[in-house]
Design a protein around this motif. Structure first.
Motif, PDB file in Angstrom:
ATOM      1  N   VAL A   1     -39.378 -46.969  -0.973  1.00 26.82           N
ATOM      2  CA  VAL A   1     -40.568 -46.960  -0.482  1.00 26.82           C
ATOM      3  C   VAL A   1     -40.559 -46.780   1.180  1.00 26.82           C
ATOM      4  O   VAL A   1     -41.715 -47.143   1.507  1.00 26.82           O
ATOM      5  N   VAL A   2     -39.658 -46.042   1.494  1.00 27.97           N
ATOM      6  CA  VAL A   2     -39.199 -46.563   2.573  1.00 27.97           C
ATOM      7  C   VAL A   2     -40.358 -45.277   3.540  1.00 27.97           C
ATOM      8  O   VAL A   2     -39.650 -44.447   3.084  1.00 27.97           O
ATOM      9  N   GLY A   3     -40.813 -46.073   4.635  1.00 33.13           N
ATOM     10  CA  GLY A   3     -42.106 -44.497   4.934  1.00 33.13           C
ATOM     11  C   GLY A   3     -43.854 -44.669   4.566  1.00 33.13           C
ATOM     12  O   GLY A   3     -44.176 -44.353   5.199  1.00 33.13           O
ATOM     13  N   LYS A   4     -43.799 -45.475   3.503  1.00 32.67           N
ATOM     14  CA  LYS A   4     -44.899 -46.389   2.992  1.00 32.67           C
ATOM     15  C   LYS A   4     -45.450 -47.103   3.748  1.00 32.67           C
ATOM     16  O   LYS A   4     -44.547 -47.837   3.850  1.00 32.67           O
ATOM     17  N   GLU A   5     -46.427 -46.897   3.842  1.00 35.93           N
ATOM     18  CA  GLU A   5     -47.313 -48.709   3.508  1.00 35.93           C
ATOM     19  C   GLU A   5     -47.001 -49.502   2.424  1.00 35.93           C
ATOM     20  O   GLU A   5     -47.794 -49.084   1.368  1.00 35.93           O
ATOM     21  N   VAL A   6     -46.872 -50.705   3.023  1.00 33.95           N
ATOM     22  CA  VAL A   6     -47.045 -51.411   1.414  1.00 33.95           C
ATOM     23  C   VAL A   6     -46.980 -52.948   2.025  1.00 33.95           C
ATOM     24  O   VAL A   6     -47.588 -52.898   2.991  1.00 33.95           O
ATOM     25  N   THR A   7     -47.760 -52.953   1.059  1.00 37.10           N
ATOM     26  CA  THR A   7     -47.630 -54.720   1.271  1.00 37.10           C
ATOM     27  C   THR A   7     -46.708 -56.033   0.762  1.00 37.10           C
ATOM     28  O   THR A   7     -46.081 -55.509  -0.879  1.00 37.10           O
ATOM     29  N   MET A   8     -46.312 -56.613   0.767  1.00 42.88           N
ATOM     30  CA  MET A   8     -45.175 -57.435   0.481  1.00 42.88           C
ATOM     31  C   MET A   8     -46.019 -59.198   0.169  1.00 42.88           C
ATOM     32  O   MET A   8     -46.741 -59.537   1.263  1.00 42.88           O
ATOM     33  N   GLN A   9     -45.157 -59.687  -0.494  1.00 46.92           N
ATOM     34  CA  GLN A   9     -45.479 -61.266  -0.761  1.00 46.92           C
ATOM     35  C   GLN A   9     -44.865 -62.052  -0.921  1.00 46.92           C
ATOM     36  O   GLN A   9     -43.511 -61.666  -1.208  1.00 46.92           O
ATOM     37  N   GLY A  10     -44.701 -63.281  -0.288  1.00 42.87           N
ATOM     38  CA  GLY A  10     -43.516 -63.985  -0.244  1.00 42.87           C
ATOM     39  C   GLY A  10     -43.997 -64.965   0.989  1.00 42.87           C
ATOM     40  O   GLY A  10     -44.934 -65.445   0.998  1.00 42.87           O
ATOM     41  N   ARG A  11     -42.806 -65.683   1.496  1.00 44.29           N
ATOM     42  CA  ARG A  11     -42.832 -66.989   2.557  1.00 44.29           C
ATOM     43  C   ARG A  11     -42.460 -66.336   3.759  1.00 44.29           C
ATOM     44  O   ARG A  11     -41.500 -66.422   3.830  1.00 44.29           O
ATOM     45  N   LEU A  12     -43.689 -66.653   4.354  1.00 41.90           N
ATOM     46  CA  LEU A  12     -42.923 -66.430   5.586  1.00 41.90           C
ATOM     47  C   LEU A  12     -41.905 -67.131   7.114  1.00 41.90           C
ATOM     48  O   LEU A  12     -42.562 -69.206   6.682  1.00 41.90           O
ATOM     49  N   GLY A  13     -41.067 -67.737   7.454  1.00 47.44           N
ATOM     50  CA  GLY A  13     -40.350 -68.077   7.658  1.00 47.44           C
ATOM     51  C   GLY A  13     -40.314 -67.305   9.298  1.00 47.44           C
ATOM     52  O   GLY A  13     -39.852 -66.849   9.557  1.00 47.44           O
ATOM     53  N   LEU A  14     -39.531 -67.663  10.471  1.00 44.27           N
ATOM     54  CA  LEU A  14     -38.829 -68.163  11.714  1.00 44.27           C
ATOM     55  C   LEU A  14     -37.062 -67.147  11.504  1.00 44.27           C
ATOM     56  O   LEU A  14     -36.430 -67.986  10.668  1.00 44.27           O
ATOM     57  N   PRO A  15     -37.390 -66.112  12.312  1.00 39.22           N
ATOM     58  CA  PRO A  15     -35.640 -66.156  11.947  1.00 39.22           C
ATOM     59  C   PRO A  15     -34.206 -66.801  12.885  1.00 39.22           C
ATOM     60  O   PRO A  15     -35.082 -68.202  13.731  1.00 39.22           O
ATOM     61  N   PHE A  16     -33.629 -67.416  11.636  1.00 40.12           N
ATOM     62  CA  PHE A  16     -32.502 -68.340  12.254  1.00 40.12           C
ATOM     63  C   PHE A  16     -31.507 -68.184  12.166  1.00 40.12           C
ATOM     64  O   PHE A  16     -30.203 -68.636  12.818  1.00 40.12           O
ATOM     65  N   THR A  17     -30.978 -66.795  12.304  1.00 41.54           N
ATOM     66  CA  THR A  17     -29.553 -66.304  12.104  1.00 41.54           C
ATOM     67  C   THR A  17     -29.417 -65.256  13.587  1.00 41.54           C
ATOM     68  O   THR A  17     -30.585 -64.192  13.418  1.00 41.54           O
ATOM     69  N   ALA A  18     -28.076 -64.567  13.368  1.00 35.38           N
ATOM     70  CA  ALA A  18     -28.115 -63.272  14.041  1.00 35.38           C
ATOM     71  C   ALA A  18     -28.542 -62.755  13.296  1.00 35.38           C
ATOM     72  O   ALA A  18     -27.756 -61.120  13.519  1.00 35.38           O
ATOM     73  N   TRP A  19     -28.157 -62.211  11.889  1.00 37.66           N
ATOM     74  CA  TRP A  19     -28.635 -61.602  11.163  1.00 37.66           C
ATOM     75  C   TRP A  19     -30.277 -61.280  10.638  1.00 37.66           C
ATOM     76  O   TRP A  19     -30.002 -60.016  10.118  1.00 37.66           O
ATOM     77  N   HIS A  20     -30.465 -61.785  11.258  1.00 39.12           N
ATOM     78  CA  HIS A  20     -32.060 -62.387  10.795  1.00 39.12           C
ATOM     79  C   HIS A  20     -32.437 -60.785  12.336  1.00 39.12           C
ATOM     80  O   HIS A  20     -31.981 -60.974  12.901  1.00 39.12           O
ATOM     81  N   VAL A  21     -33.360 -60.141  11.706  1.00 37.81           N
ATOM     82  CA  VAL A  21     -33.775 -58.802  12.576  1.00 37.81           C
ATOM     83  C   VAL A  21     -35.107 -59.353  12.424  1.00 37.81           C
ATOM     84  O   VAL A  21     -36.172 -59.381  11.518  1.00 37.81           O
ATOM     85  N   GLY A  22     -36.323 -58.521  13.839  1.00 35.35           N
ATOM     86  CA  GLY A  22     -38.096 -58.595  13.736  1.00 35.35           C
ATOM     87  C   GLY A  22     -38.719 -60.369  13.814  1.00 35.35           C
ATOM     88  O   GLY A  22     -37.681 -60.966  15.085  1.00 35.35           O
TER      89      GLY A  22
END
Length: 139
Positions: free
Chosen positions: A100-121
């Motif tokens: 589904v890369v390149g497609k519009e998706v709706t994702m479900q989950g729990r939002l949080g803040l990036p907290f390590t250097a491994w996290h992007v976005g």
């Protein structure tokens, strides 16, 4: 230093700072509560950790971005504009994500803040699953 009119430059500077105080950025909780779903284009982001190790992450890019209040690692809320959400999949859920890369998706989950250097976005979505894949207008 006196300005010759009974005031001081320091006093004027203080008044200027006081006037600008009304223009300070929003404080946490001024935005909407964090949603449990996000919709945008699924992409793969490739970057490097500061130690040089490659990072390859699934990220949903959200057009327009909304301001939401997300709980940080310390438990305190922080206002964030959702633009690019790094997905941390629920166990076994990422198997079909490449399709589904390149497609519009709706994702479900729990939002949080990036907290390590491994996290992007601008934020993270933990235990992420695909809720929907949207047909493009080209199909």
């Amino acid at each position: 230093m006196p300005d010759g009119k009974g005031g001081t430059l320091a006093g004027l500077a203080y008044l200027g700072c006081a006037a600008l105080a009304g223009f300070s950025p929003a404080h946490a909780n001024d935005c909407s509560p964090a949603p449990t779903t996000v919709t945008g284009q699924m992409r793969i982001v490739e970057t490097r950790h500061p130690d040089g190790t490659p990072i390859r992450a699934f990220v949903v890019f959200i057009e327009g971005g909304a301001c939401v209040s997300i709980e940080g690692v310390d438990g305190e809320p922080e206002d964030v504009v959702l633009r690019d959400v790094h997905l941390a999949p629920k166990d076994g859920e990422a198997a079909g994500w490449s399709e589904v890369v390149g497609k519009e998706v709706t994702m479900q989950g729990r939002l949080g803040l990036p907290f390590t250097a491994w996290h992007v976005g601008s934020s993270m979505m933990f235990d992420a699953t695909i809720a929907a894949v949207h047909a493009s207008s080209d199909e």
